[in-house]
Design a protein around this motif. Structure first.
Motif, mmCIF file in Angstrom:
data_model
loop_
_atom_site.group_PDB
_atom_site.id
_atom_site.type_symbol
_atom_site.label_atom_id
_atom_site.label_comp_id
_atom_site.label_asym_id
_atom_site.label_seq_id
_atom_site.Cartn_x
_atom_site.Cartn_y
_atom_site.Cartn_z
ATOM 1 N N SER A 95 0.821 -1.212 0.000
ATOM 2 C CA SER A 95 0.000 0.000 0.000
ATOM 3 C C SER A 95 0.854 1.261 0.000
ATOM 4 C CB SER A 95 -0.965 0.001 1.186
ATOM 5 O OG SER A 95 -0.242 -0.087 2.399
ATOM 6 N N ALA A 96 2.052 1.213 0.580
ATOM 7 C CA ALA A 96 2.936 2.388 0.589
ATOM 8 C C ALA A 96 3.371 2.748 -0.837
ATOM 9 C CB ALA A 96 4.149 2.124 1.464
ATOM 10 N N ALA A 97 3.559 1.750 -1.676
ATOM 11 C CA ALA A 97 3.947 1.986 -3.073
ATOM 12 C C ALA A 97 2.728 2.081 -3.988
ATOM 13 C CB ALA A 97 4.871 0.878 -3.559
ATOM 14 N N GLU A 98 1.544 2.073 -3.385
ATOM 15 C CA GLU A 98 0.285 2.111 -4.135
ATOM 16 C C GLU A 98 0.194 0.975 -5.143
ATOM 17 O OE1 GLU A 98 -0.790 5.974 -5.643
ATOM 18 O OE2 GLU A 98 0.062 6.962 -3.891
ATOM 19 N N GLU A 99 0.504 -0.231 -4.687
ATOM 20 C CA GLU A 99 0.429 -1.415 -5.528
ATOM 21 C C GLU A 99 -0.459 -2.458 -4.864
ATOM 22 O OE1 GLU A 99 4.503 -2.539 -5.904
ATOM 23 O OE2 GLU A 99 4.977 -0.858 -7.198
ATOM 24 N N PRO A 100 -1.496 -2.934 -5.499
ATOM 25 C CA PRO A 100 -1.916 -2.522 -6.839
ATOM 26 C C PRO A 100 -2.524 -1.119 -6.796
ATOM 27 C CG PRO A 100 -3.550 -4.001 -5.920
ATOM 28 C CD PRO A 100 -2.420 -3.924 -4.928
ATOM 29 N N SER A 101 -2.438 -0.454 -7.911
ATOM 30 C CA SER A 101 -2.920 0.915 -8.003
ATOM 31 C C SER A 101 -4.414 0.950 -8.318
ATOM 32 C CB SER A 101 -2.151 1.640 -9.104
ATOM 33 O OG SER A 101 -2.766 2.852 -9.434
ATOM 34 N N ARG A 102 -5.134 1.768 -7.593
ATOM 35 C CA ARG A 102 -6.560 1.967 -7.882
ATOM 36 C C ARG A 102 -6.723 2.527 -9.294
ATOM 37 N NH1 ARG A 102 -11.851 2.516 -5.361
ATOM 38 N NH2 ARG A 102 -13.113 3.072 -7.159
ATOM 39 N N ALA A 103 -5.793 3.386 -9.711
ATOM 40 C CA ALA A 103 -5.853 3.961 -11.060
ATOM 41 C C ALA A 103 -5.763 2.877 -12.130
ATOM 42 C CB ALA A 103 -4.741 4.998 -11.250
ATOM 43 N N VAL A 104 -4.957 1.847 -11.896
ATOM 44 C CA VAL A 104 -4.836 0.747 -12.859
ATOM 45 C C VAL A 104 -6.140 -0.038 -12.916
ATOM 46 C CG1 VAL A 104 -3.672 -1.454 -13.331
ATOM 47 C CG2 VAL A 104 -2.336 0.563 -12.705
ATOM 48 N N LEU A 105 -6.724 -0.308 -11.762
ATOM 49 C CA LEU A 105 -7.990 -1.039 -11.732
ATOM 50 C C LEU A 105 -9.092 -0.242 -12.425
ATOM 51 C CD1 LEU A 105 -7.710 -2.334 -8.062
ATOM 52 C CD2 LEU A 105 -7.319 -3.644 -10.167
ATOM 53 N N ASP A 106 -9.129 1.064 -12.198
ATOM 54 C CA ASP A 106 -10.096 1.924 -12.883
ATOM 55 C C ASP A 106 -9.822 1.971 -14.389
ATOM 56 O OD1 ASP A 106 -11.442 2.476 -10.514
ATOM 57 O OD2 ASP A 106 -10.382 4.377 -10.176
ATOM 58 N N SER A 107 -8.551 1.918 -14.768
ATOM 59 C CA SER A 107 -8.193 1.908 -16.194
ATOM 60 C C SER A 107 -8.712 0.662 -16.888
ATOM 61 C CB SER A 107 -6.674 2.000 -16.363
ATOM 62 O OG SER A 107 -6.198 3.255 -15.960
ATOM 63 N N LEU A 108 -8.736 -0.464 -16.172
ATOM 64 C CA LEU A 108 -9.315 -1.678 -16.740
ATOM 65 C C LEU A 108 -10.776 -1.446 -17.098
ATOM 66 C CD1 LEU A 108 -9.570 -4.703 -17.445
ATOM 67 C CD2 LEU A 108 -9.935 -5.133 -15.007
ATOM 68 N N LEU A 109 -11.516 -0.848 -16.188
ATOM 69 C CA LEU A 109 -12.932 -0.582 -16.461
ATOM 70 C C LEU A 109 -13.098 0.357 -17.650
ATOM 71 C CD1 LEU A 109 -14.242 -0.069 -12.807
ATOM 72 C CD2 LEU A 109 -14.443 -2.124 -14.220
ATOM 73 N N GLU A 110 -12.323 1.424 -17.668
ATOM 74 C CA GLU A 110 -12.434 2.407 -18.757
ATOM 75 C C GLU A 110 -11.988 1.816 -20.093
ATOM 76 O OE1 GLU A 110 -10.773 6.858 -19.874
ATOM 77 O OE2 GLU A 110 -10.696 6.199 -17.788
#
Length: 130
Positions: free
Chosen positions: A54-69
């Motif tokens: 979580s400190a390195a933001e992995e997995p990234s919420r932005a990546v998961l949202d990018s999958l949806l988009e």
């Protein structure tokens, strides 16, 4: 969001989509290497999402949202299965907050509760049949 860079990501250059059976999302699902363009181009039945930092933001919420988009822009509604390698707070929150959209896009997230026990050790595992 909040990024003022004028250059676009070059992780996956624009072009025709590639269809694969299984894709490991690179760099522990870090947003520096994976964006919407990745998911628009790299189309897979299964994506493995690694990362438990979580400190390195992995997995990234932005990546998961990018999958949806990215998946929303596919010309088909083929089923996609997301396979997290760790149970993380980011993954749980994303799953709960976007569950309806996941269903609309035919995305299924596998639970990470399966364990294989071999001799003296045990580890999480997932069986995939292609």
């Amino acid at each position: 969001a909040g990024n003022s860079k004028s250059s676009k990501s070059t992780a996956v250059p624009p072009g025709p989509p590639m269809y694969l059976d299984l894709v490991y999302i690179p760099n522990h699902s870090n947003r520096k290497n994976v964006d919407v363009e990745f998911f628009k181009r790299v189309r897979s039945s299964y994506y493995v999402v690694s990362g438990n930092d979580s400190a390195a933001e992995e997995p990234s919420r932005a990546v998961l949202d990018s999958l949806l988009e990215g998946k929303a822009q596919w010309d088909s509604n083929m089923q996609v299965t997301l396979i997290p390698t760790h149970d993380s707070e980011v993954m749980r929150e994303w799953y709960q907050e976007t569950h309806e959209k996941q269903q609309d896009l035919n995305i299924m997230v596998l639970a990470s509760s399966s364990t294989v026990v071999m001799q003296d050790e045990s580890f999480p595992a997932c069986k995939i049949e292609l």
